[in-house]
Design a protein around this motif. Sequence first.
Motif, PDB file in Angstrom:
ATOM      1  N   LEU A 587       0.827  -1.192   0.000  1.00 49.91           N
ATOM      2  CA  LEU A 587       0.000   0.000   0.000  1.00 49.91           C
ATOM      3  C   LEU A 587       0.872   1.257   0.000  1.00 49.91           C
ATOM      4  O   LEU A 587       1.923   1.302   0.644  1.00 49.91           O
ATOM      5  N   ASN A 588       0.443   2.289  -0.724  1.00 50.01           N
ATOM      6  CA  ASN A 588       1.135   3.575  -0.672  1.00 50.01           C
ATOM      7  C   ASN A 588       0.943   4.192   0.707  1.00 50.01           C
ATOM      8  O   ASN A 588      -0.143   4.114   1.291  1.00 50.01           O
ATOM      9  N   TYR A 589       1.992   4.825   1.223  1.00 48.32           N
ATOM     10  CA  TYR A 589       1.875   5.481   2.520  1.00 48.32           C
ATOM     11  C   TYR A 589       2.163   6.972   2.369  1.00 48.32           C
ATOM     12  O   TYR A 589       2.772   7.425   1.394  1.00 48.32           O
ATOM     13  N   THR A 590       1.731   7.752   3.359  1.00 47.86           N
ATOM     14  CA  THR A 590       1.808   9.211   3.309  1.00 47.86           C
ATOM     15  C   THR A 590       2.599   9.742   4.491  1.00 47.86           C
ATOM     16  O   THR A 590       2.504   9.203   5.607  1.00 47.86           O
ATOM     17  N   PHE A 591       3.380  10.800   4.242  1.00 45.94           N
ATOM     18  CA  PHE A 591       4.128  11.454   5.318  1.00 45.94           C
ATOM     19  C   PHE A 591       4.135  12.954   5.066  1.00 45.94           C
ATOM     20  O   PHE A 591       3.769  13.424   3.976  1.00 45.94           O
ATOM     21  N   ASN A 592       4.541  13.735   6.064  1.00 44.26           N
ATOM     22  CA  ASN A 592       4.659  15.188   5.944  1.00 44.26           C
ATOM     23  C   ASN A 592       6.110  15.580   5.701  1.00 44.26           C
ATOM     24  O   ASN A 592       6.997  15.191   6.466  1.00 44.26           O
ATOM     25  N   ALA A 593       6.363  16.349   4.643  1.00 42.29           N
ATOM     26  CA  ALA A 593       7.662  17.001   4.450  1.00 42.29           C
ATOM     27  C   ALA A 593       7.543  18.395   5.057  1.00 42.29           C
ATOM     28  O   ALA A 593       6.669  19.181   4.641  1.00 42.29           O
ATOM     29  N   PRO A 594       8.374  18.758   6.050  1.00 39.10           N
ATOM     30  CA  PRO A 594       8.162  20.007   6.795  1.00 39.10           C
ATOM     31  C   PRO A 594       8.082  21.264   5.935  1.00 39.10           C
ATOM     32  O   PRO A 594       7.257  22.137   6.200  1.00 39.10           O
ATOM     33  N   ALA A 595       8.927  21.392   4.917  1.00 34.32           N
ATOM     34  CA  ALA A 595       8.906  22.616   4.110  1.00 34.32           C
ATOM     35  C   ALA A 595       9.398  22.327   2.701  1.00 34.32           C
ATOM     36  O   ALA A 595      10.327  21.532   2.497  1.00 34.32           O
ATOM     37  N   SER A 596       8.785  22.980   1.741  1.00 31.53           N
ATOM     38  CA  SER A 596       9.187  22.853   0.345  1.00 31.53           C
ATOM     39  C   SER A 596       8.748  24.101  -0.402  1.00 31.53           C
ATOM     40  O   SER A 596       7.933  24.897   0.098  1.00 31.53           O
ATOM     41  N   GLU A 597       9.280  24.272  -1.597  1.00 37.09           N
ATOM     42  CA  GLU A 597       8.947  25.419  -2.434  1.00 37.09           C
ATOM     43  C   GLU A 597       8.621  24.948  -3.841  1.00 37.09           C
ATOM     44  O   GLU A 597       9.300  24.074  -4.385  1.00 37.09           O
ATOM     45  N   HIS A 598       7.571  25.555  -4.392  1.00 34.40           N
ATOM     46  CA  HIS A 598       7.164  25.299  -5.771  1.00 34.40           C
ATOM     47  C   HIS A 598       7.194  26.640  -6.497  1.00 34.40           C
ATOM     48  O   HIS A 598       6.545  27.591  -6.071  1.00 34.40           O
ATOM     49  N   ARG A 599       7.925  26.717  -7.600  1.00 28.93           N
ATOM     50  CA  ARG A 599       7.987  27.979  -8.347  1.00 28.93           C
ATOM     51  C   ARG A 599       8.029  27.664  -9.833  1.00 28.93           C
ATOM     52  O   ARG A 599       8.551  26.620 -10.247  1.00 28.93           O
ATOM     53  N   GLY A 600       7.456  28.578 -10.624  1.00 27.16           N
ATOM     54  CA  GLY A 600       7.427  28.296 -12.046  1.00 27.16           C
ATOM     55  C   GLY A 600       6.782  29.382 -12.867  1.00 27.16           C
ATOM     56  O   GLY A 600       6.441  30.468 -12.381  1.00 27.16           O
ATOM     57  N   ILE A 601       6.598  29.064 -14.148  1.00 32.12           N
ATOM     58  CA  ILE A 601       6.007  29.972 -15.130  1.00 32.12           C
ATOM     59  C   ILE A 601       5.015  29.182 -15.960  1.00 32.12           C
ATOM     60  O   ILE A 601       5.286  28.039 -16.363  1.00 32.12           O
ATOM     61  N   GLU A 602       3.860  29.793 -16.229  1.00 28.91           N
ATOM     62  CA  GLU A 602       2.837  29.192 -17.085  1.00 28.91           C
ATOM     63  C   GLU A 602       2.565  30.130 -18.251  1.00 28.91           C
ATOM     64  O   GLU A 602       2.393  31.337 -18.063  1.00 28.91           O
ATOM     65  N   VAL A 603       2.528  29.564 -19.455  1.00 25.55           N
ATOM     66  CA  VAL A 603       2.288  30.355 -20.659  1.00 25.55           C
ATOM     67  C   VAL A 603       1.162  29.700 -21.450  1.00 25.55           C
ATOM     68  O   VAL A 603       1.209  28.495 -21.728  1.00 25.55           O
ATOM     69  N   GLY A 604       0.178  30.494 -21.808  1.00 25.82           N
ATOM     70  CA  GLY A 604      -0.895  30.032 -22.677  1.00 25.82           C
ATOM     71  C   GLY A 604      -1.043  30.987 -23.838  1.00 25.82           C
ATOM     72  O   GLY A 604      -0.978  32.208 -23.667  1.00 25.82           O
ATOM     73  N   ALA A 605      -1.218  30.465 -25.037  1.00 23.12           N
ATOM     74  CA  ALA A 605      -1.348  31.320 -26.217  1.00 23.12           C
ATOM     75  C   ALA A 605      -2.313  30.692 -27.202  1.00 23.12           C
ATOM     76  O   ALA A 605      -2.374  29.461 -27.346  1.00 23.12           O
ATOM     77  N   ASN A 606      -3.038  31.556 -27.873  1.00 22.71           N
ATOM     78  CA  ASN A 606      -3.951  31.150 -28.940  1.00 22.71           C
ATOM     79  C   ASN A 606      -3.767  32.149 -30.075  1.00 22.71           C
ATOM     80  O   ASN A 606      -4.050  33.343 -29.900  1.00 22.71           O
ATOM     81  N   TRP A 607      -3.279  31.684 -31.230  1.00 24.92           N
ATOM     82  CA  TRP A 607      -2.900  32.583 -32.323  1.00 24.92           C
ATOM     83  C   TRP A 607      -3.605  32.157 -33.609  1.00 24.92           C
ATOM     84  O   TRP A 607      -3.346  31.092 -34.136  1.00 24.92           O
ATOM     85  N   THR A 620       4.426  24.846 -19.306  1.00 28.12           N
ATOM     86  CA  THR A 620       4.603  24.974 -17.859  1.00 28.12           C
ATOM     87  C   THR A 620       6.050  24.682 -17.487  1.00 28.12           C
ATOM     88  O   THR A 620       6.609  23.654 -17.891  1.00 28.12           O
ATOM     89  N   PHE A 621       6.646  25.602 -16.747  1.00 29.92           N
ATOM     90  CA  PHE A 621       7.923  25.375 -16.078  1.00 29.92           C
ATOM     91  C   PHE A 621       7.627  25.284 -14.590  1.00 29.92           C
ATOM     92  O   PHE A 621       7.059  26.201 -14.009  1.00 29.92           O
ATOM     93  N   ASP A 622       7.992  24.156 -13.968  1.00 29.51           N
ATOM     94  CA  ASP A 622       7.629  23.908 -12.570  1.00 29.51           C
ATOM     95  C   ASP A 622       8.829  23.326 -11.834  1.00 29.51           C
ATOM     96  O   ASP A 622       9.220  22.175 -12.064  1.00 29.51           O
ATOM     97  N   ASP A 623       9.414  24.114 -10.971  1.00 34.80           N
ATOM     98  CA  ASP A 623      10.602  23.718 -10.217  1.00 34.80           C
ATOM     99  C   ASP A 623      10.202  23.545  -8.760  1.00 34.80           C
ATOM    100  O   ASP A 623       9.826  24.507  -8.093  1.00 34.80           O
ATOM    101  N   GLN A 624      10.286  22.310  -8.249  1.00 38.92           N
ATOM    102  CA  GLN A 624       9.852  22.013  -6.887  1.00 38.92           C
ATOM    103  C   GLN A 624      10.988  21.346  -6.113  1.00 38.92           C
ATOM    104  O   GLN A 624      11.564  20.354  -6.582  1.00 38.92           O
ATOM    105  N   VAL A 625      11.278  21.883  -4.931  1.00 38.14           N
ATOM    106  CA  VAL A 625      12.375  21.348  -4.117  1.00 38.14           C
ATOM    107  C   VAL A 625      11.948  21.279  -2.652  1.00 38.14           C
ATOM    108  O   VAL A 625      11.136  22.070  -2.181  1.00 38.14           O
ATOM    109  N   TYR A 626      12.525  20.302  -1.947  1.00 35.25           N
ATOM    110  CA  TYR A 626      12.412  20.286  -0.493  1.00 35.25           C
ATOM    111  C   TYR A 626      13.351  21.356   0.076  1.00 35.25           C
ATOM    112  O   TYR A 626      14.489  21.517  -0.377  1.00 35.25           O
TER     113      TYR A 626
END
Length: 780
Positions: A587-607, A620-626
């Motif tokens: 079974l998959n188990y769950t735990f708490n990571a005390p602190a992390s950061e998610h940062r990135g850029i999202e671009v949408g275009a219709n031409w 999408t650029f998504d950089d996530q680290v503990y």
Amino acid sequence: MSSPVPARAARRAAAWLVAVPPLVLSVPDPARSASESVTLEELAVTGAANGRNQSPATSGTPGFGVAAPPGSAPLVIEHPRGEVATAVGREGTIANRPATSIGTVLLDSPGVTLRQGNGGRDVVISIRGNNARATGVTRNMVVLEDGFSVTQPDGASRFDLVDPRAYSRIDVFRGPQSALFGNYATGGALAFRTRTGREIDGYEIGVDAGSFGYLSHYYSVGGASGPFELSLFASDVRANGYQDHSSYDTQTVNLLASYTPTPDNRFTLKVIHNQVTANIPARASLDQFRINPYQRGCAAAATAAPGCTTFNLLVNGAFGTRVPVTATEGDFRRNDLRTIIGGRWEHDIDAQTTWRVQVGFDERNYNQPFYNTSGRGSLPSYNVQTDLTRRGELFGLPAVGYAALAYNVVDITASVFNRAPYGGARLGALSGLQDALQSNLGGRARLELELAPQWTAVAGLSAEETGIVGRNRTFDTNAAGTTSTLARADRSFFNVAPELALIYRPDPDWALRGRVATGYSTPSFSSMFVTPAGLPGNNGDLKTQENLGFDLGADVIPFEGLKLSVTGFYEFFRNELVTQSPGAGLLNYTFNAPASEHRGIEVGANWMFAPGWQGVLAYTFDDQVYTDYVEQISAGSLTARFDRAGNRIPGVPTHQVLARVGYDVPAGPLAGLGGFAEVVAQDGYYVDNANFLKVPGFAILNLNVHYSALLPNGYAKRIDLYGEVRNVLDTAYVSSANPLANTLNTATGAQNGRAVLANTTGSIFAGPPRTFVAGMKLSF
């Protein structure tokens, strides 16, 4: 059993609601309201939104995210001022292509990541990488359909019941959204909108067929007569699957009906019913994926082809000797049933004030005898919400005020059995039994204020008490008999989530927006009783996941034909809930990571760069680290601690993109004929906290051709034909990778490296190989 929400929780929520400033807004000046609007919608969306004081009946355009009777006042989610939201429409995503799952549709929105789920058309959706590590149930977002919740009170959402053919639009809210949607909205929210009776205006019959035995029959009927309006969708979908032991069969019924007896009273009925029977293929290791990505030739362990995954099941289903079996020999499968019934009454107190009362019932039954255990459960849930919306003026400024009180509860009865080999999906000894109540009681308030013709401010707040009361019994069977261990949970979580946004729109062609918002997700009851060993037990110290997010973006039309949206985000997480697998079949188990950061850029275009030509981009650029997480790992008598700060969070690709270029003949005898080429690409990502093992990225090419024509003579009104080749280059790629737990070498005490992880089964599903799908639809 005590109440799921203690009396102190009810008193606290009630006190907060009393403290919310009353919605005392003066009646606006009609001339001013007609000339000024505080509506802000992301310019990269497909489809339109109403003006600030327009209703669907007067504007001729459906509301944002909600299908409602004519004359309905817009719900708060219909005009999400200051929110980072994208609307995915039918054209190019549903109407003219074989939309086999919701995953083929939502990639049109930046920030969305998809993973293959467990069987059939099941997919796991994440927004901004939240939930990207999950490979079964979708969490960390709230999902609505026509304004009714399809996320259960324990935070679980599944997309088996979602047939894309039923929808006219899907709205994606990105970033922390608890001020607007409450618990579980740390990643965002999805709002599905079914087609109304007026949109269908008749009936439609369609069929799709394709590779690997895929066959879909679907039917839509809709219309309006006097005060009544109704739309009904039904489908039957089945396939053999592109992997060994992956056939499925699913049926869906989706009803939306409304009754408007008077202009100021409107009633809405919503019903969704889905049943799915799906064989579950084996999740492979990375090494096995490279040898045998589609797990073919794996009917029996004794004669299995190289690269086949096997699972060691107890011969007697209880203890002692184990025997390796394949997915086919184990008859791994899911047999799930879901029924949702909801009703809403909407009453206009006066021309500026609307009161709504909404109730819902959601029953989820599952029977899942796959891998080393078999889970069975019944989860009936109940939802009640009442809200008040007033449009007027505050301090002489145009304003919209909103306040809501909501309560929901799920009654959980679940059991876990060992699996026994051979002879079908046989059960072994009972290993776990859970019964619990999980509930949420809280309120939300929101104020949208037009500070000046070019400036709009938004403030929101939610406060919510979550209660979890229940018990888990773990059973251990051996030759001497069966013993049991009892663990109880009586947890209460109180969370508050504020939100502020500011929009500057000096010109209809461009706007700047800034937003700071918070989100929270409480643990689910089931996660509290799976140990890091992947077995039923006590894991009851989990904390609430919280995040604080900053968004800064611009929506522009730099020149005619191009709509561009760019958003930068930076989110700080505290006690992030992380789920991973300790090994094959566990079974998959769950735990708490005390602190992390998610940062990135999202671009949408219709031409629309030339007559008939259109380009679509979602990047999408998504950089996530503990940033604070020390992981403790044990093996036998050895225990070691490892600092994960600076490591990338598993399951999250840094870059992903959808790019589409298409042409539709604009006029002449070939009008209605079109096609497009589409590239979906994603880079690799780590699957372990130590960042030893990285699954490879991919890029696949899809080609589509479609034709639509009115039929002036005959019984049918219109015909739609479409065909698609997906993964044209027949690339073998990873569609889903279950994050893996790092382990210790029992001899040296050091972490096992990449080679051990690459040989750990229970992780990878391959994406579909080259696939052909074609279909037709007749409208009457």
